[in-house]
Design an enzyme around this catalytic site. Sequence first.
Site, PDB file in Angstrom:
ATOM      1  N   GLY A   1      39.463 -18.400  15.139  1.00 19.52           N
ATOM      2  CA  GLY A   1      39.995 -18.431  13.786  1.00 19.52           C
ATOM      3  C   GLY A   1      38.978 -17.933  12.781  1.00 19.52           C
ATOM      4  CB  CYS A   2      35.396 -17.890  12.646  1.00 24.08           C
ATOM      5  SG  CYS A   2      35.469 -19.628  12.243  1.00 24.08           S
ATOM      6  CD  GLN A   3      35.755 -10.449   9.579  1.00 25.72           C
ATOM      7  OE1 GLN A   3      35.979 -11.015   8.515  1.00 25.72           O
ATOM      8  NE2 GLN A   3      35.591  -9.148   9.666  1.00 25.72           N
ATOM      9  CB  SER A   4      31.324 -15.028  11.599  1.00 26.56           C
ATOM     10  OG  SER A   4      31.343 -14.363  10.372  1.00 26.56           O
TER      11      SER A   4
END
Length: 146
Positions: free
Chosen positions: A59-62
Site C-alpha cells: 500500500g506504500c509506494q516506497s
Amino acid sequence: MTANKFPLEASPADAQRAIAEEFAFFGDWSERYQYLIDLGRKLPEFSDALKTEEHRLHGCQSMVWIVASGDAERLDFAAASDSAIVSGLIYLALRVYGGRSAREIVDTDAEYIGDIGLAKHLSPTRNNGLAALLAFIRDRAQRALA
C-alpha cells in the site's frame, strides 16, 4: 527485533500534543519536511534480515517493512523505509502508538495528522502509505485484543 525506544510520552494524547507543538514551531512546509526527514533518522535500527517480503507493508509506494511484537499489554513495532520522508512518517506513528497497550492503540485516532496539516501536504501515494501503516498498527492491536 531491534531495541525499541517508544513510547517517549506518557500517553498517546501526550505524544500527539507534543508532535503538534513541535510542528507549530516551523513556519513553512519545507522546514516541516526537513524535520520529518530528521525524525526518520531517529528510528531505531532495523535489521536487514527483517527486510523481507513477509514484513513488507503493501500500500506504500516506497519500500516499508514493519514487524510487531508483544501482546495486549504492550505492543512494540519496528519499522524502516527506503524513503527519508516516509521514515519520518513512521517515526511519528511509532511515537504515538509504539509501546502502548492494544486498548490504547485501538482507542486512539491519529489526530496529529490533521493537527499538523500533514494530509494536505503529502502526495496521494504517501497518504495511502500512511493509511496502510496506521491500519497495520490498528490491526495488530485488534488481533491482540481478540
